[in-house]
Design a protein around this motif. Structure first.
Motif, PDB file in Angstrom:
ATOM      1  N   VAL A   1       3.657  13.031  -0.252  1.00 31.73           N
ATOM      2  CA  VAL A   1       3.165  11.787  -0.841  1.00 31.73           C
ATOM      3  C   VAL A   1       3.930  10.596  -0.283  1.00 31.73           C
ATOM      4  CG1 VAL A   1       2.949  10.467  -2.975  1.00 31.73           C
ATOM      5  CG2 VAL A   1       2.356  12.894  -2.949  1.00 31.73           C
ATOM      6  N   GLN A   2       5.257  10.715  -0.196  1.00 32.46           N
ATOM      7  CA  GLN A   2       6.068   9.614   0.324  1.00 32.46           C
ATOM      8  C   GLN A   2       5.704   9.277   1.762  1.00 32.46           C
ATOM      9  OE1 GLN A   2       9.927  11.347  -0.449  1.00 32.46           O
ATOM     10  NE2 GLN A   2      10.247  10.075  -2.282  1.00 32.46           N
ATOM     11  N   ASP A   3       5.536  10.319   2.594  1.00 33.82           N
ATOM     12  CA  ASP A   3       5.175  10.098   3.993  1.00 33.82           C
ATOM     13  C   ASP A   3       3.799   9.459   4.113  1.00 33.82           C
ATOM     14  OD1 ASP A   3       6.738  13.176   5.249  1.00 33.82           O
ATOM     15  OD2 ASP A   3       7.579  11.213   4.703  1.00 33.82           O
ATOM     16  N   PHE A   4       2.868   9.934   3.277  1.00 33.21           N
ATOM     17  CA  PHE A   4       1.504   9.386   3.299  1.00 33.21           C
ATOM     18  C   PHE A   4       1.512   7.899   2.934  1.00 33.21           C
ATOM     19  CE2 PHE A   4      -2.384   8.279   0.968  1.00 33.21           C
ATOM     20  CZ  PHE A   4      -3.350   8.591   1.902  1.00 33.21           C
ATOM     21  N   VAL A   5       2.211   7.562   1.844  1.00 35.52           N
ATOM     22  CA  VAL A   5       2.267   6.168   1.403  1.00 35.52           C
ATOM     23  C   VAL A   5       2.919   5.289   2.463  1.00 35.52           C
ATOM     24  CG1 VAL A   5       3.277   4.589  -0.291  1.00 35.52           C
ATOM     25  CG2 VAL A   5       2.258   6.747  -1.050  1.00 35.52           C
ATOM     26  N   HIS A   6       4.042   5.749   3.015  1.00 29.73           N
ATOM     27  CA  HIS A   6       4.745   4.953   4.033  1.00 29.73           C
ATOM     28  C   HIS A   6       3.855   4.702   5.245  1.00 29.73           C
ATOM     29  CE1 HIS A   6       7.963   3.365   6.527  1.00 29.73           C
ATOM     30  NE2 HIS A   6       7.613   4.217   7.471  1.00 29.73           N
ATOM     31  N   ARG A   7       3.144   5.728   5.676  1.00 35.37           N
ATOM     32  CA  ARG A   7       2.301   5.585   6.860  1.00 35.37           C
ATOM     33  C   ARG A   7       1.102   4.681   6.581  1.00 35.37           C
ATOM     34  NH1 ARG A   7      -1.676   8.891   7.866  1.00 35.37           N
ATOM     35  NH2 ARG A   7      -0.712  10.549   6.627  1.00 35.37           N
ATOM     36  N   LYS A   8       0.512   4.829   5.393  1.00 29.69           N
ATOM     37  CA  LYS A   8      -0.701   4.095   5.081  1.00 29.69           C
ATOM     38  C   LYS A   8      -0.452   2.613   4.810  1.00 29.69           C
ATOM     39  CE  LYS A   8      -4.247   6.777   5.523  1.00 29.69           C
ATOM     40  NZ  LYS A   8      -5.298   6.401   6.504  1.00 29.69           N
ATOM     41  N   VAL A   9       0.714   2.274   4.312  1.00 29.31           N
ATOM     42  CA  VAL A   9       0.973   0.846   4.062  1.00 29.31           C
ATOM     43  C   VAL A   9       1.383   0.124   5.343  1.00 29.31           C
ATOM     44  CG1 VAL A   9       1.616   1.235   1.657  1.00 29.31           C
ATOM     45  CG2 VAL A   9       3.395   1.217   3.413  1.00 29.31           C
ATOM     46  N   THR A  10       1.645   0.875   6.405  1.00 27.03           N
ATOM     47  CA  THR A  10       2.037   0.240   7.673  1.00 27.03           C
ATOM     48  C   THR A  10       0.960   0.374   8.750  1.00 27.03           C
ATOM     49  OG1 THR A  10       3.190   2.282   8.326  1.00 27.03           O
ATOM     50  CG2 THR A  10       4.496   0.575   7.235  1.00 27.03           C
ATOM     51  N   GLU A  11      -0.231   0.818   8.361  1.00 27.58           N
ATOM     52  CA  GLU A  11      -1.330   0.915   9.334  1.00 27.58           C
ATOM     53  C   GLU A  11      -1.644  -0.457   9.914  1.00 27.58           C
ATOM     54  OE1 GLU A  11      -2.885   5.089   9.257  1.00 27.58           O
ATOM     55  OE2 GLU A  11      -3.062   3.356  10.592  1.00 27.58           O
ATOM     56  N   ARG A  12      -2.017  -0.508  11.175  1.00 28.63           N
ATOM     57  CA  ARG A  12      -2.314  -1.778  11.834  1.00 28.63           C
ATOM     58  C   ARG A  12      -3.583  -2.410  11.274  1.00 28.63           C
ATOM     59  NH1 ARG A  12      -5.537  -3.609  15.742  1.00 28.63           N
ATOM     60  NH2 ARG A  12      -6.398  -1.523  16.099  1.00 28.63           N
TER      61      ARG A  12
END
Length: 284
Positions: A98-109
């Motif tokens: 969940v943490q990895d998913f959130v971190h990646r999704k909030v930094t999408e271009r």
């Protein structure tokens, strides 16, 4: 000049939500009420640049969604939902996922690929972070307790029930979490076809930091006038000049957006046109 391109752009808006909570927390009912449907969502999996629909066995895999899967209701495709299977179990691997998913999704271009909101749902039998579900059942339990405690089995009034429920809610639930979560929503009767999630949408909009995301959320709600009116009233500063007030209010009524730069400013998110107050002319 036709405003069809602008309306088509509004229809292409996608508001992405991660919903968190254990099984039987009422998550599906909430999503169905938000999208005004009783149907189950379609599930899509993106792999190798391809997006394919997947079918889960309802007797074995119900609720076991991969967090990467996109849950979409066909009658309301403005929302893309993600479900965090297993998060409530406290498993470190699931938490990391969940943490990895959130971190990646909030930094999408791209704005449409980002995660825009998280809804954390836990039933009323334990403390809740943000969304209290099945509040109607909680009040029914309060009513039964009052009836058991009353003399000569007197029937408690609705006022008595609401007053006692509010007291218990504040003492045993809200006082436990209010310092870490300043906002909450209490949802009732989510299983009924006519139930509304307007309070959840409004609180989500109020929690968003960026105007463009707030406008996106209102836009994918289509023409829910109650939400549009409430957001316009809450977010508009009426002490300013008339033109600025009109620009601010129109931003919360997407069915009134028109591609005329001297009427409202425009904000371009990728290829999508949204109203904003950053400029007086169109920018792209």
């Amino acid at each position: 000049m036709s405003d069809k391109p602008l309306r088509d752009a509004v229809r292409r808006l996608k508001f992405r939500v991660l919903i968190i909570g254990r099984a039987n927390a009422g998550k599906t009912s909430i999503l169905q009420r938000v999208c005004e449907t009783t149907e189950s969502p379609k599930i899509y999996r993106v792999s190798g640049g391809r997006r394919e629909e997947v079918h889960l066995d309802p007797t074995i895999e119900r609720g076991n969604h991969n967090i990467e899967d996109e849950l979409i209701f066909t009658n309301h495709e403005g929302y893309i939902f993600h479900d965090s299977c297993g998060f409530e179990a406290g498993n470190e691997d699931e938490l990391r996922t969940v943490q990895d998913f959130v971190h990646r999704k909030v930094t999408e271009r791209r704005l449409r690929d980002r995660l825009h909101a998280i809804w954390y749902c836990i039933p009323m039998e334990m403390p809740v972070i943000a969304v209290f579900t099945k509040y109607d059942q909680f009040k029914l339990d309060v009513q039964m307790d009052l009836e058991d405690e009353s003399e000569a089995n007197a029937t408690p009034t609705l006022e008595d029930i609401n007053e006692e429920a509010e007291k218990i809610f504040k003492d045993e639930y809200w006082n436990v979490i209010k310092e870490s979560s300043p906002k909450y929503v209490r949802l009732e009767n989510m299983h009924e076809p006519g139930a509304s999630c307007s309070a959840l949408i409004i609180e989500t909009a109020n929690a968003l930091d960026e105007d463009v995301l707030r406008h996106m959320l209102v836009a994918v709600q289509r023409e829910n006038l109650m939400i549009s009116v409430e957001m316009a009233v809450k977010r508009t500063r009426f002490g300013r000049d008339g033109r600025t007030i009109v620009e601010s209010c129109i931003g919360y009524f997407p069915h009134l957006w028109v591609p005329v730069s001297d009427l409202i400013g425009q904000w371009c998110a990728e290829d999508l046109w949204l109203p904003c107050h950053c400029c007086s002319s169109a920018c792209k």
